[in-house]
Design a protein around this motif. Structure first.
Motif, PDB file in Angstrom:
ATOM      1  N   ARG A  71       9.852  -2.741  29.093  1.00 35.91           N
ATOM      2  CA  ARG A  71      10.004  -4.062  28.446  1.00 35.91           C
ATOM      3  C   ARG A  71       9.224  -4.118  27.147  1.00 35.91           C
ATOM      4  O   ARG A  71       9.726  -4.609  26.127  1.00 35.91           O
ATOM      5  CB  ARG A  71       9.513  -5.169  29.381  1.00 35.91           C
ATOM      6  N   LEU A  72       7.996  -3.622  27.181  1.00 34.41           N
ATOM      7  CA  LEU A  72       7.167  -3.683  25.980  1.00 34.41           C
ATOM      8  C   LEU A  72       7.699  -2.783  24.873  1.00 34.41           C
ATOM      9  O   LEU A  72       7.684  -3.167  23.692  1.00 34.41           O
ATOM     10  CB  LEU A  72       5.718  -3.334  26.314  1.00 34.41           C
ATOM     11  N   MET A  73       8.186  -1.599  25.220  1.00 36.25           N
ATOM     12  CA  MET A  73       8.726  -0.699  24.194  1.00 36.25           C
ATOM     13  C   MET A  73      10.010  -1.264  23.587  1.00 36.25           C
ATOM     14  O   MET A  73      10.222  -1.170  22.375  1.00 36.25           O
ATOM     15  CB  MET A  73       8.976   0.691  24.767  1.00 36.25           C
ATOM     16  N   PRO A 105      17.267  -9.885  30.492  1.00 42.11           N
ATOM     17  CA  PRO A 105      16.135  -9.456  31.323  1.00 42.11           C
ATOM     18  C   PRO A 105      16.568  -9.108  32.753  1.00 42.11           C
ATOM     19  O   PRO A 105      17.525  -9.673  33.275  1.00 42.11           O
ATOM     20  CB  PRO A 105      15.211 -10.685  31.345  1.00 42.11           C
ATOM     21  N   ASN A 106      15.836  -8.180  33.376  1.00 46.75           N
ATOM     22  CA  ASN A 106      16.094  -7.793  34.767  1.00 46.75           C
ATOM     23  C   ASN A 106      15.635  -8.888  35.718  1.00 46.75           C
ATOM     24  O   ASN A 106      14.787  -9.704  35.372  1.00 46.75           O
ATOM     25  CB  ASN A 106      15.345  -6.506  35.118  1.00 46.75           C
ATOM     26  N   GLU A 107      16.158  -8.817  36.922  1.00 45.70           N
ATOM     27  CA  GLU A 107      15.744  -9.751  37.968  1.00 45.70           C
ATOM     28  C   GLU A 107      14.302  -9.453  38.389  1.00 45.70           C
ATOM     29  O   GLU A 107      13.840  -8.319  38.322  1.00 45.70           O
ATOM     30  CB  GLU A 107      16.666  -9.616  39.189  1.00 45.70           C
ATOM     31  N   LEU A 108      13.649 -10.476  38.871  1.00 48.14           N
ATOM     32  CA  LEU A 108      12.280 -10.312  39.376  1.00 48.14           C
ATOM     33  C   LEU A 108      12.282  -9.659  40.749  1.00 48.14           C
ATOM     34  O   LEU A 108      13.183  -9.884  41.548  1.00 48.14           O
ATOM     35  CB  LEU A 108      11.608 -11.688  39.490  1.00 48.14           C
ATOM     36  N   LEU A 121      -2.472  -5.558  36.610  1.00 45.80           N
ATOM     37  CA  LEU A 121      -1.076  -5.147  36.453  1.00 45.80           C
ATOM     38  C   LEU A 121      -0.155  -6.349  36.589  1.00 45.80           C
ATOM     39  O   LEU A 121       0.790  -6.500  35.811  1.00 45.80           O
ATOM     40  CB  LEU A 121      -0.685  -4.067  37.465  1.00 45.80           C
ATOM     41  N   LEU A 122      -0.425  -7.214  37.565  1.00 49.94           N
ATOM     42  CA  LEU A 122       0.408  -8.410  37.732  1.00 49.94           C
ATOM     43  C   LEU A 122       0.377  -9.276  36.478  1.00 49.94           C
ATOM     44  O   LEU A 122       1.403  -9.823  36.072  1.00 49.94           O
ATOM     45  CB  LEU A 122      -0.039  -9.204  38.960  1.00 49.94           C
ATOM     46  N   ASP A 123      -0.789  -9.370  35.846  1.00 51.52           N
ATOM     47  CA  ASP A 123      -0.907 -10.124  34.599  1.00 51.52           C
ATOM     48  C   ASP A 123      -0.033  -9.491  33.512  1.00 51.52           C
ATOM     49  O   ASP A 123       0.662 -10.190  32.775  1.00 51.52           O
ATOM     50  CB  ASP A 123      -2.370 -10.166  34.164  1.00 51.52           C
ATOM     51  N   LEU A 124      -0.059  -8.165  33.426  1.00 56.77           N
ATOM     52  CA  LEU A 124       0.779  -7.471  32.435  1.00 56.77           C
ATOM     53  C   LEU A 124       2.268  -7.657  32.749  1.00 56.77           C
ATOM     54  O   LEU A 124       3.085  -7.790  31.828  1.00 56.77           O
ATOM     55  CB  LEU A 124       0.436  -5.985  32.377  1.00 56.77           C
ATOM     56  N   VAL A 125       2.628  -7.670  34.018  1.00 63.94           N
ATOM     57  CA  VAL A 125       4.022  -7.901  34.416  1.00 63.94           C
ATOM     58  C   VAL A 125       4.471  -9.266  33.907  1.00 63.94           C
ATOM     59  O   VAL A 125       5.511  -9.393  33.252  1.00 63.94           O
ATOM     60  CB  VAL A 125       4.201  -7.802  35.950  1.00 63.94           C
ATOM     61  N   VAL A 126       3.674 -10.285  34.194  1.00 63.27           N
ATOM     62  CA  VAL A 126       4.026 -11.656  33.793  1.00 63.27           C
ATOM     63  C   VAL A 126       4.095 -11.768  32.275  1.00 63.27           C
ATOM     64  O   VAL A 126       5.061 -12.311  31.714  1.00 63.27           O
ATOM     65  CB  VAL A 126       3.006 -12.665  34.372  1.00 63.27           C
ATOM     66  N   ARG A 127       3.103 -11.265  31.581  1.00 68.52           N
ATOM     67  CA  ARG A 127       3.063 -11.393  30.127  1.00 68.52           C
ATOM     68  C   ARG A 127       4.140 -10.557  29.443  1.00 68.52           C
ATOM     69  O   ARG A 127       4.725 -10.983  28.440  1.00 68.52           O
ATOM     70  CB  ARG A 127       1.674 -11.030  29.618  1.00 68.52           C
ATOM     71  N   SER A 128       4.433  -9.360  29.976  1.00 68.67           N
ATOM     72  CA  SER A 128       5.492  -8.542  29.358  1.00 68.67           C
ATOM     73  C   SER A 128       6.852  -9.187  29.578  1.00 68.67           C
ATOM     74  O   SER A 128       7.722  -9.136  28.709  1.00 68.67           O
ATOM     75  CB  SER A 128       5.475  -7.110  29.899  1.00 68.67           C
ATOM     76  N   ALA A 130       7.368 -12.449  29.853  1.00 69.28           N
ATOM     77  CA  ALA A 130       7.407 -13.610  28.955  1.00 69.28           C
ATOM     78  C   ALA A 130       7.731 -13.178  27.529  1.00 69.28           C
ATOM     79  O   ALA A 130       8.546 -13.804  26.844  1.00 69.28           O
ATOM     80  CB  ALA A 130       6.079 -14.363  29.008  1.00 69.28           C
ATOM     81  N   LEU A 131       7.094 -12.103  27.074  1.00 69.09           N
ATOM     82  CA  LEU A 131       7.372 -11.595  25.729  1.00 69.09           C
ATOM     83  C   LEU A 131       8.828 -11.153  25.616  1.00 69.09           C
ATOM     84  O   LEU A 131       9.527 -11.518  24.670  1.00 69.09           O
ATOM     85  CB  LEU A 131       6.439 -10.431  25.387  1.00 69.09           C
TER      86      LEU A 131
END
Length: 180
Positions: A71-73, A105-108, A121-128, A130-131
């Protein structure tokens, strides 16, 4: 998917205006900062935390960390393309090519699948997510292919009903009148 180069020039102005806006500047800084933060975590503390998980949770960790990275890339790539438009290194037409566009976006994953993962990691999942969602919505809006105006199907049906009424087709008393 239709290439936006086949459509009018209205979207080109939107792309150029966005690429030179303060909103883009903030989004670019936020996106690139999140990429750096995720890389630092996944290569450092995240690697250590993943080794402490049992096999099942370690697999979920690996899958989630790959999705965060993907997602980030993809977000960063899209942002770099917009910056290239801003700097004149790429045209709006080139930026509108399918290879530079984002997919929905993919499903959660279910909460139970990720509840045992490290908080960072969960924080990065949520923030990535959202971005990516924000960038995807911008991509959709900036490169929107506006369909040609068509007849309004509701109004067409209303006109047909009015025409039928004007000819007496809805006369409820017609069956009792003398057919002479």
């Amino acid at each position: 998917m239709k290439s936006v180069s086949m459509i009018g020039d209205d979207w080109k102005n939107r792309v150029s205006e966005f690429a030179t806006s303060e909103v883009f500047d903030r989004l670019f800084k936020e996106g690139m900062g999140l990429v750096e933060e995720a890389a630092a975590y996944l290569d450092g503390p995240g690697r250590q935390e993943s080794r402490q998980l049992d096999r099942e949770h370690a697999l979920v960790y690996a899958a989630e960390s790959m999705e965060v990275t993907t997602r980030l890339m993809q977000s960063a790539s899209w942002l770099v393309v917009q910056r290239a438009v801003r700097e004149g290194d790429m045209t709006s037409d080139e930026a509108g090519e399918d290879k530079f566009r984002l997919t929905p976006p993919n499903e959660l994953r279910s909460l139970s699948a990720v509840e045992h993962l490290p908080e960072a990691l969960l924080d990065l999942v949520v923030r990535s997510r959202a971005l990516y969602d924000r960038v995807w919505r911008l991509d959709k809006k900036l490169f929107a292919i506006e369909p040609a105006p068509t007849d309004n199907p509701v109004m067409s049906q209303m006109e047909r009903l009015q025409s039928a009424a004007d000819t007496g087709a809805f006369d409820p008393l017609a069956i009792w009148r003398d057919p002479k």
